[in-house]
Design a protein around this motif. Structure first.
Motif, PDB file in Angstrom:
ATOM      1  N   ALA A   1       4.027   6.271  -4.889  1.00  0.00           N
ATOM      2  CA  ALA A   1       4.078   6.342  -6.220  1.00  0.00           C
ATOM      3  C   ALA A   1       3.411   7.378  -7.043  1.00  0.00           C
ATOM      4  O   ALA A   1       3.536   8.031  -7.942  1.00  0.00           O
ATOM      5  CB  ALA A   1       3.859   4.949  -7.099  1.00  0.00           C
ATOM      6  N   LEU A   2       2.208   7.932  -6.299  1.00  0.00           N
ATOM      7  CA  LEU A   2       1.180   8.955  -6.895  1.00  0.00           C
ATOM      8  C   LEU A   2       1.735  10.105  -6.206  1.00  0.00           C
ATOM      9  O   LEU A   2       0.722  11.448  -6.798  1.00  0.00           O
ATOM     10  CB  LEU A   2      -0.065   8.598  -6.519  1.00  0.00           C
ATOM     11  CG  LEU A   2      -0.739   7.247  -6.789  1.00  0.00           C
ATOM     12  CD1 LEU A   2      -2.041   6.677  -6.161  1.00  0.00           C
ATOM     13  CD2 LEU A   2      -0.821   7.128  -8.447  1.00  0.00           C
ATOM     14  N   VAL A   3       2.654  10.356  -5.790  1.00  0.00           N
ATOM     15  CA  VAL A   3       3.318  11.741  -5.318  1.00  0.00           C
ATOM     16  C   VAL A   3       4.530  12.071  -6.380  1.00  0.00           C
ATOM     17  O   VAL A   3       5.461  11.304  -6.101  1.00  0.00           O
ATOM     18  CB  VAL A   3       3.618  11.892  -3.911  1.00  0.00           C
ATOM     19  CG1 VAL A   3       4.099  13.191  -3.468  1.00  0.00           C
ATOM     20  CG2 VAL A   3       2.348  11.507  -3.220  1.00  0.00           C
ATOM     21  N   PRO A   4       4.682  13.226  -6.922  1.00  0.00           N
ATOM     22  CA  PRO A   4       5.756  13.422  -7.906  1.00  0.00           C
ATOM     23  C   PRO A   4       7.064  13.467  -6.923  1.00  0.00           C
ATOM     24  O   PRO A   4       6.957  14.154  -5.736  1.00  0.00           O
ATOM     25  CB  PRO A   4       5.342  14.792  -8.313  1.00  0.00           C
ATOM     26  CG  PRO A   4       3.841  14.748  -8.369  1.00  0.00           C
ATOM     27  CD  PRO A   4       3.452  14.176  -7.325  1.00  0.00           C
ATOM     28  N   LYS A   5       7.987  12.971  -7.311  1.00  0.00           N
ATOM     29  CA  LYS A   5       9.171  13.012  -6.758  1.00  0.00           C
ATOM     30  C   LYS A   5       9.869  14.252  -6.326  1.00  0.00           C
ATOM     31  O   LYS A   5      10.373  14.479  -5.338  1.00  0.00           O
ATOM     32  CB  LYS A   5      10.580  12.141  -7.529  1.00  0.00           C
ATOM     33  CG  LYS A   5      10.127  10.615  -7.379  1.00  0.00           C
ATOM     34  CD  LYS A   5      11.408   9.900  -8.216  1.00  0.00           C
ATOM     35  CE  LYS A   5      11.300   8.492  -7.714  1.00  0.00           C
ATOM     36  NZ  LYS A   5       9.890   7.817  -8.223  1.00  0.00           N
ATOM     37  N   LYS A   6       9.528  15.210  -7.225  1.00  0.00           N
ATOM     38  CA  LYS A   6       9.920  16.739  -6.771  1.00  0.00           C
ATOM     39  C   LYS A   6       9.134  17.342  -5.675  1.00  0.00           C
ATOM     40  O   LYS A   6       9.277  18.487  -5.452  1.00  0.00           O
ATOM     41  CB  LYS A   6      10.005  17.629  -8.139  1.00  0.00           C
ATOM     42  CG  LYS A   6       8.431  17.449  -8.709  1.00  0.00           C
ATOM     43  CD  LYS A   6       9.008  18.424 -10.129  1.00  0.00           C
ATOM     44  CE  LYS A   6       7.595  18.513 -10.803  1.00  0.00           C
ATOM     45  NZ  LYS A   6       7.704  19.106 -12.172  1.00  0.00           N
TER      46      LYS A   6
ATOM     47  N   GLU B   1       5.897  12.895   3.280  1.00  0.00           N
ATOM     48  CA  GLU B   1       5.762  12.567   4.830  1.00  0.00           C
ATOM     49  C   GLU B   1       4.163  12.419   5.062  1.00  0.00           C
ATOM     50  O   GLU B   1       3.672  11.375   5.754  1.00  0.00           O
ATOM     51  CB  GLU B   1       6.608  13.284   5.533  1.00  0.00           C
ATOM     52  CG  GLU B   1       8.162  13.117   5.402  1.00  0.00           C
ATOM     53  CD  GLU B   1       8.860  14.291   5.867  1.00  0.00           C
ATOM     54  OE1 GLU B   1       8.111  15.112   6.679  1.00  0.00           O
ATOM     55  OE2 GLU B   1      10.134  14.394   5.590  1.00  0.00           O
ATOM     56  N   ARG B   2       3.356  13.507   4.723  1.00  0.00           N
ATOM     57  CA  ARG B   2       1.990  13.432   4.998  1.00  0.00           C
ATOM     58  C   ARG B   2       1.420  12.469   4.410  1.00  0.00           C
ATOM     59  O   ARG B   2       0.524  11.777   5.144  1.00  0.00           O
ATOM     60  CB  ARG B   2       1.635  15.073   4.493  1.00  0.00           C
ATOM     61  CG  ARG B   2      -0.243  14.880   4.668  1.00  0.00           C
ATOM     62  CD  ARG B   2      -0.638  15.435   5.901  1.00  0.00           C
ATOM     63  NE  ARG B   2      -1.962  15.717   5.635  1.00  0.00           N
ATOM     64  CZ  ARG B   2      -2.842  16.597   5.177  1.00  0.00           C
ATOM     65  NH1 ARG B   2      -1.997  17.860   4.765  1.00  0.00           N
ATOM     66  NH2 ARG B   2      -3.688  16.725   5.141  1.00  0.00           N
ATOM     67  N   ILE B   3       1.420  12.046   3.192  1.00  0.00           N
ATOM     68  CA  ILE B   3       0.787  11.086   2.484  1.00  0.00           C
ATOM     69  C   ILE B   3       1.249   9.832   3.072  1.00  0.00           C
ATOM     70  O   ILE B   3       0.444   8.807   3.366  1.00  0.00           O
ATOM     71  CB  ILE B   3       1.198  10.891   1.224  1.00  0.00           C
ATOM     72  CG1 ILE B   3       0.562  12.170   0.321  1.00  0.00           C
ATOM     73  CG2 ILE B   3       0.522   9.643   0.426  1.00  0.00           C
ATOM     74  CD1 ILE B   3      -1.000  12.405   0.547  1.00  0.00           C
ATOM     75  N   ASP B   4       2.274   9.409   3.527  1.00  0.00           N
ATOM     76  CA  ASP B   4       2.894   8.225   4.147  1.00  0.00           C
ATOM     77  C   ASP B   4       2.241   8.226   5.570  1.00  0.00           C
ATOM     78  O   ASP B   4       1.769   6.990   5.919  1.00  0.00           O
ATOM     79  CB  ASP B   4       4.527   8.398   4.119  1.00  0.00           C
ATOM     80  CG  ASP B   4       5.148   7.079   4.882  1.00  0.00           C
ATOM     81  OD1 ASP B   4       4.824   5.987   4.184  1.00  0.00           O
ATOM     82  OD2 ASP B   4       5.934   7.127   5.783  1.00  0.00           O
ATOM     83  N   ARG B   5       2.349   9.172   6.259  1.00  0.00           N
ATOM     84  CA  ARG B   5       1.753   9.016   7.608  1.00  0.00           C
ATOM     85  C   ARG B   5       0.012   9.166   7.688  1.00  0.00           C
ATOM     86  O   ARG B   5      -0.405   8.238   8.719  1.00  0.00           O
ATOM     87  CB  ARG B   5       2.175  10.436   8.380  1.00  0.00           C
ATOM     88  CG  ARG B   5       1.711  10.388   9.741  1.00  0.00           C
ATOM     89  CD  ARG B   5       2.166  11.724  10.407  1.00  0.00           C
ATOM     90  NE  ARG B   5       1.410  13.084   9.784  1.00  0.00           N
ATOM     91  CZ  ARG B   5       2.112  14.001   9.150  1.00  0.00           C
ATOM     92  NH1 ARG B   5       3.273  13.776   8.788  1.00  0.00           N
ATOM     93  NH2 ARG B   5       1.233  15.132   8.777  1.00  0.00           N
TER      94      ARG B   5
ATOM     95  N   GLY C   1       0.413  15.833  -8.478  1.00  0.00           N
ATOM     96  CA  GLY C   1       0.245  14.278  -8.492  1.00  0.00           C
ATOM     97  C   GLY C   1      -1.322  14.043  -8.131  1.00  0.00           C
ATOM     98  O   GLY C   1      -1.976  14.815  -8.470  1.00  0.00           O
ATOM     99  N   HIS C   2      -1.523  13.004  -7.407  1.00  0.00           N
ATOM    100  CA  HIS C   2      -2.804  12.292  -7.065  1.00  0.00           C
ATOM    101  C   HIS C   2      -3.570  13.374  -6.187  1.00  0.00           C
ATOM    102  O   HIS C   2      -4.722  13.013  -5.955  1.00  0.00           O
ATOM    103  CB  HIS C   2      -2.522  10.892  -7.139  1.00  0.00           C
ATOM    104  CG  HIS C   2      -3.947  10.185  -7.004  1.00  0.00           C
ATOM    105  ND1 HIS C   2      -4.809  10.204  -7.939  1.00  0.00           N
ATOM    106  CD2 HIS C   2      -4.593   9.256  -6.146  1.00  0.00           C
ATOM    107  CE1 HIS C   2      -5.583   9.290  -7.847  1.00  0.00           C
ATOM    108  NE2 HIS C   2      -5.490   8.874  -6.682  1.00  0.00           N
TER     109      HIS C   2
ATOM    110  N   CYS D   1       0.871  -1.438  -0.063  1.00  0.00           N
ATOM    111  CA  CYS D   1       0.072  -0.052  -0.023  1.00  0.00           C
ATOM    112  C   CYS D   1       0.787   1.499  -0.081  1.00  0.00           C
ATOM    113  O   CYS D   1       0.747   2.233  -0.802  1.00  0.00           O
ATOM    114  CB  CYS D   1      -0.825  -0.021   1.200  1.00  0.00           C
ATOM    115  SG  CYS D   1      -1.952   1.281   1.483  1.00  0.00           S
ATOM    116  N   ASN D   2       1.952   1.185   0.919  1.00  0.00           N
ATOM    117  CA  ASN D   2       2.776   2.399   0.826  1.00  0.00           C
ATOM    118  C   ASN D   2       3.406   2.517  -0.427  1.00  0.00           C
ATOM    119  O   ASN D   2       3.692   3.924  -0.745  1.00  0.00           O
ATOM    120  CB  ASN D   2       3.773   2.188   1.960  1.00  0.00           C
ATOM    121  CG  ASN D   2       3.178   2.374   3.373  1.00  0.00           C
ATOM    122  OD1 ASN D   2       2.256   3.190   3.650  1.00  0.00           O
ATOM    123  ND2 ASN D   2       4.088   1.913   4.498  1.00  0.00           N
ATOM    124  N   GLU D   3       3.851   1.752  -1.210  1.00  0.00           N
ATOM    125  CA  GLU D   3       4.599   1.817  -2.310  1.00  0.00           C
ATOM    126  C   GLU D   3       3.712   2.484  -3.284  1.00  0.00           C
ATOM    127  O   GLU D   3       4.065   3.340  -4.271  1.00  0.00           O
ATOM    128  CB  GLU D   3       5.073   0.421  -2.933  1.00  0.00           C
ATOM    129  CG  GLU D   3       5.782   0.431  -4.234  1.00  0.00           C
ATOM    130  CD  GLU D   3       6.093  -0.661  -4.928  1.00  0.00           C
ATOM    131  OE1 GLU D   3       6.322  -1.005  -5.876  1.00  0.00           O
ATOM    132  OE2 GLU D   3       5.540  -1.905  -4.104  1.00  0.00           O
TER     133      GLU D   3
END
Length: 292
Positions: free
Chosen positions: A178-183, A190-194, A259-260, A172-174
């Protein structure tokens, strides 16, 4: 400049209102599942925010803060997500839409705009189908409903489903990151991960099993309400011509280099677009051209 922008984005996330747990209420749904929700503000039409799969109501924090001064705003944890119960045998987009409709009925909201990110778009269509066009002014799709005739390629869907079944949390984390641009600023990632992937794995897998066969085109036809999209151009092209074949109307506002989760990545711009949509559907004669 990029470093300054990252710092400012981080500060914006830091000063947003606290997590919504302290103000959450619960609604016992017909099958006994407890749905956690928050409600603030006053003003017509009411705005009902539906989060993405593997997310929770806190994903709308900045948006709730921005609109509570002028509208009654509502956000919930869908069944199997966040603080809501997961004591349900099967999880489907249809049943989640019924839950959202039940919340609107419970709160006696007379006129609503349903705003759904990702999974929240189809869920909002299902809710609109039940509530009817006299009550639902529009569904606002947030990076979703790009092309309602698209079918998820079976190989990709199967690969992700197998990963969920093997070990849900890292898979799920991956997907979510992946839907957040690397830039994007680190604070956004961190917010999306949390704030994602804390949902019940059994519920997540049950729901994911239904994604590929869900008929978005039929859902849009059955909803019978205008649909507006505030979509990213980063992943799936938005095909307005296809969508207009299946809906009362479909208009799109496109955001580039996002991104998403545009409501988190560029909240002020997203809120400006959402205000424009609200003005258009609440007072149709005042609507400007929706296209970019």
């Amino acid at each position: 400049m990029q470093k300054i922008g990252s710092v400012l984005a981080g500060l914006a996330l830091a000063v947003a209102s606290p997590l919504l747990a302290d103000e959450a209420r619960t609604l016992r749904l017909a099958d006994g599942v407890e749905m956690a929700y928050v409600e603030r503000g006053a003003g017509d039409p009411s705005l009902v925010f539906v989060h993405c799969a593997n997310c929770r109501k806190e994903i709308w924090r900045e948006t709730l803060d921005a609109f509570a001064a002028t509208h009654r705003v509502v956000a919930m944890d869908l069944a199997g997500h966040g603080s809501s119960g997961a004591n349900r045998e099967r999880f489907t987009i249809d049943s989640l839409g019924a839950d959202v409709a039940a919340l609107v009925e419970h709160l006696k909201l007379p006129r609503v705009i349903l705003v759904g990110n990702s999974l929240g778009g189809p869920v909002s269509l299902e809710a609109a189908k039940r509530l009817g066009p006299s009550r639902v002014l529009a569904v606002v799709a947030v990076d979703t409903l790009h092309n309602v005739e698209l079918v998820w390629p079976e190989e990709d869907w199967r690969r992700r489903l197998d990963a969920y079944r093997k070990d849900f949390r890292p898979a799920c984390n991956e997907l979510m990151l992946a839907l957040v641009p690397k830039k994007s600023p680190p604070a956004v990632r961190e917010r999306i991960d949390r704030e994602t992937c804390e949902n019940d794995p059994r519920a997540a897998i049950s729901l994911f099993e239904t994604f590929r066969t869900y008929n978005q085109a039929a859902a849009m036809r059955a909803a019978g309400v205008p649909v507006w999209a505030i979509n990213s151009t980063s992943f799936i092209p938005t095909n307005a011509d296809v969508n207009r074949k299946h809906g009362v109307s479909f208009e799109a506002i496109l955001m580039e280099d996002v991104g998403h989760y545009p409501h988190i990545e560029r909240p002020e711009e997203f809120q400006r677009h959402l205000r424009r949509v609200i003005d258009a559907v609440a007072t149709p004669a005042a609507a400007a051209s929706p296209r970019k």
